[in-house]
Design a protein around this motif. Sequence first.
Motif, PDB file in Angstrom:
ATOM      1  N   SER A  46      43.581  47.424  72.245  1.00 54.83           N
ATOM      2  CA  SER A  46      44.601  48.431  72.510  1.00 54.83           C
ATOM      3  C   SER A  46      45.860  48.220  71.675  1.00 54.83           C
ATOM      4  O   SER A  46      46.478  49.169  71.203  1.00 54.83           O
ATOM      5  CB  SER A  46      44.997  48.400  73.983  1.00 54.83           C
ATOM      6  N   LEU A  47      46.266  46.962  71.533  1.00 55.03           N
ATOM      7  CA  LEU A  47      47.515  46.634  70.858  1.00 55.03           C
ATOM      8  C   LEU A  47      47.317  45.339  70.077  1.00 55.03           C
ATOM      9  O   LEU A  47      46.965  44.310  70.664  1.00 55.03           O
ATOM     10  CB  LEU A  47      48.634  46.483  71.885  1.00 55.03           C
ATOM     11  N   VAL A  48      47.519  45.406  68.762  1.00 58.36           N
ATOM     12  CA  VAL A  48      47.217  44.252  67.908  1.00 58.36           C
ATOM     13  C   VAL A  48      48.288  44.072  66.836  1.00 58.36           C
ATOM     14  O   VAL A  48      48.712  45.039  66.203  1.00 58.36           O
ATOM     15  CB  VAL A  48      45.849  44.412  67.197  1.00 58.36           C
ATOM     16  N   ALA A  49      48.706  42.832  66.643  1.00 55.87           N
ATOM     17  CA  ALA A  49      49.475  42.416  65.473  1.00 55.87           C
ATOM     18  C   ALA A  49      48.827  41.119  65.031  1.00 55.87           C
ATOM     19  O   ALA A  49      48.993  40.082  65.677  1.00 55.87           O
ATOM     20  CB  ALA A  49      50.945  42.213  65.807  1.00 55.87           C
ATOM     21  N   ALA A  50      48.057  41.163  63.951  1.00 58.12           N
ATOM     22  CA  ALA A  50      47.233  40.006  63.610  1.00 58.12           C
ATOM     23  C   ALA A  50      47.122  39.791  62.112  1.00 58.12           C
ATOM     24  O   ALA A  50      47.116  40.734  61.320  1.00 58.12           O
ATOM     25  CB  ALA A  50      45.833  40.175  64.205  1.00 58.12           C
ATOM     26  N   ASP A  51      47.031  38.513  61.749  1.00 59.71           N
ATOM     27  CA  ASP A  51      46.766  38.083  60.383  1.00 59.71           C
ATOM     28  C   ASP A  51      45.377  37.463  60.389  1.00 59.71           C
ATOM     29  O   ASP A  51      45.187  36.338  60.853  1.00 59.71           O
ATOM     30  CB  ASP A  51      47.821  37.063  59.957  1.00 59.71           C
ATOM     31  N   LEU A  52      44.397  38.198  59.903  1.00 57.91           N
ATOM     32  CA  LEU A  52      43.007  37.760  59.951  1.00 57.91           C
ATOM     33  C   LEU A  52      42.546  37.371  58.554  1.00 57.91           C
ATOM     34  O   LEU A  52      42.097  38.204  57.769  1.00 57.91           O
ATOM     35  CB  LEU A  52      42.117  38.864  60.531  1.00 57.91           C
ATOM     36  N   SER A  53      42.737  36.096  58.223  1.00 58.09           N
ATOM     37  CA  SER A  53      42.333  35.564  56.908  1.00 58.09           C
ATOM     38  C   SER A  53      42.950  36.364  55.764  1.00 58.09           C
ATOM     39  O   SER A  53      42.287  36.710  54.779  1.00 58.09           O
ATOM     40  CB  SER A  53      40.799  35.567  56.793  1.00 58.09           C
ATOM     41  N   GLY A  54      44.222  36.674  55.890  1.00 57.92           N
ATOM     42  CA  GLY A  54      44.929  37.370  54.827  1.00 57.92           C
ATOM     43  C   GLY A  54      44.906  38.879  54.931  1.00 57.92           C
ATOM     44  O   GLY A  54      45.591  39.562  54.170  1.00 57.92           O
ATOM     45  N   ALA A  55      44.130  39.437  55.847  1.00 57.89           N
ATOM     46  CA  ALA A  55      44.103  40.881  56.071  1.00 57.89           C
ATOM     47  C   ALA A  55      44.810  41.172  57.390  1.00 57.89           C
ATOM     48  O   ALA A  55      44.338  40.766  58.449  1.00 57.89           O
ATOM     49  CB  ALA A  55      42.674  41.401  56.104  1.00 57.89           C
ATOM     50  N   GLY A 159      62.002  47.922  66.594  1.00 55.13           N
ATOM     51  CA  GLY A 159      63.323  47.640  66.068  1.00 55.13           C
ATOM     52  C   GLY A 159      63.469  48.008  64.607  1.00 55.13           C
ATOM     53  O   GLY A 159      62.597  48.615  63.995  1.00 55.13           O
ATOM     54  N   SER A 160      64.590  47.620  64.019  1.00 54.34           N
ATOM     55  CA  SER A 160      64.877  47.968  62.631  1.00 54.34           C
ATOM     56  C   SER A 160      64.365  46.942  61.633  1.00 54.34           C
ATOM     57  O   SER A 160      64.259  47.239  60.440  1.00 54.34           O
ATOM     58  CB  SER A 160      66.389  48.143  62.446  1.00 54.34           C
ATOM     59  N   SER A 161      64.032  45.735  62.093  1.00 61.38           N
ATOM     60  CA  SER A 161      63.576  44.681  61.180  1.00 61.38           C
ATOM     61  C   SER A 161      62.399  43.917  61.782  1.00 61.38           C
ATOM     62  O   SER A 161      62.511  42.725  62.124  1.00 61.38           O
ATOM     63  CB  SER A 161      64.720  43.705  60.868  1.00 61.38           C
ATOM     64  N   PRO A 162      61.241  44.565  61.923  1.00 66.00           N
ATOM     65  CA  PRO A 162      60.078  43.868  62.495  1.00 66.00           C
ATOM     66  C   PRO A 162      59.582  42.765  61.571  1.00 66.00           C
ATOM     67  O   PRO A 162      59.604  42.906  60.343  1.00 66.00           O
ATOM     68  CB  PRO A 162      59.040  44.981  62.632  1.00 66.00           C
ATOM     69  N   SER A 163      59.165  41.649  62.146  1.00 69.86           N
ATOM     70  CA  SER A 163      58.706  40.515  61.358  1.00 69.86           C
ATOM     71  C   SER A 163      57.212  40.603  61.092  1.00 69.86           C
ATOM     72  O   SER A 163      56.469  41.269  61.817  1.00 69.86           O
ATOM     73  CB  SER A 163      59.019  39.203  62.087  1.00 69.86           C
ATOM     74  N   THR A 164      56.769  39.940  60.049  1.00 73.05           N
ATOM     75  CA  THR A 164      55.352  39.909  59.688  1.00 73.05           C
ATOM     76  C   THR A 164      54.639  38.850  60.534  1.00 73.05           C
ATOM     77  O   THR A 164      55.109  37.718  60.618  1.00 73.05           O
ATOM     78  CB  THR A 164      55.185  39.569  58.198  1.00 73.05           C
ATOM     79  N   PRO A 165      53.514  39.163  61.147  1.00 76.32           N
ATOM     80  CA  PRO A 165      52.798  38.195  62.000  1.00 76.32           C
ATOM     81  C   PRO A 165      51.934  37.226  61.192  1.00 76.32           C
ATOM     82  O   PRO A 165      50.742  37.074  61.454  1.00 76.32           O
ATOM     83  CB  PRO A 165      51.957  39.103  62.896  1.00 76.32           C
ATOM     84  N   THR A 166      52.534  36.562  60.232  1.00 75.00           N
ATOM     85  CA  THR A 166      51.792  35.647  59.374  1.00 75.00           C
ATOM     86  C   THR A 166      51.184  34.507  60.188  1.00 75.00           C
ATOM     87  O   THR A 166      51.887  33.809  60.926  1.00 75.00           O
ATOM     88  CB  THR A 166      52.698  35.064  58.282  1.00 75.00           C
TER      89      THR A 166
END
Length: 199
Positions: A46-55, A159-166
């Motif tokens: 339903s809701l995902v923020a993920a770094d899956l092997s660089g993708a 927000g105005s500055s979302p971070s990358t989920p590295t």
Amino acid sequence: MPTINPIVDGHVGAATTLWSTLLLASGGKSFDSTTAIASGTASGASLVAADLSGAFRKRETFLGFDISGISGTVSSAVLKIRVEDTAGSQNIVPVKGTFSGTPSVAYFNDFEPTTAYSGPQAAAVGWMEFELNSTALSDMNDGSSTLKVSLIDSDHMGGSSPSTPTGLTKITNFRFSEDSSYPPELEYTLISQGVGKLT
């Protein structure tokens, strides 16, 4: 107490090598508006923020409530949604949805990330309850026929500055209106009346 299921709900997502590309994309790659409970995997959650092997993979949830039948001024409201499972300590915030028409991949990023309808909360199994703020109440009282809400990751999409989920994998799965036991709910109170419930 009257109950009405959302007229539309589900989730939409996409994946690519750059998170910034996902945040600006005008359309997604896949959507689901008919499944009662989303799967536990990143590709169909339903809701995902993920770094899956660089993708990077990004998914968000959309909810549309028919509020045309509410007679009176809404003074308070609570959005409730049932969480099936979680992974990765995700913080969730409801924001103003801007989607329209038949559910499709076009719903991707169809929300206002800086127009929060409540404060963020940590995902937890069971019912999550978001007390809607004055912005949401204003939208409920402006004569619109539908209250549109998107549930997003507050850290990586809002927000105005979302971070990358590295290096992170954050997943939350909701139950939708097709699950008659646990449909999303919008409870509201009218200034001139008692409590009603919109589900």
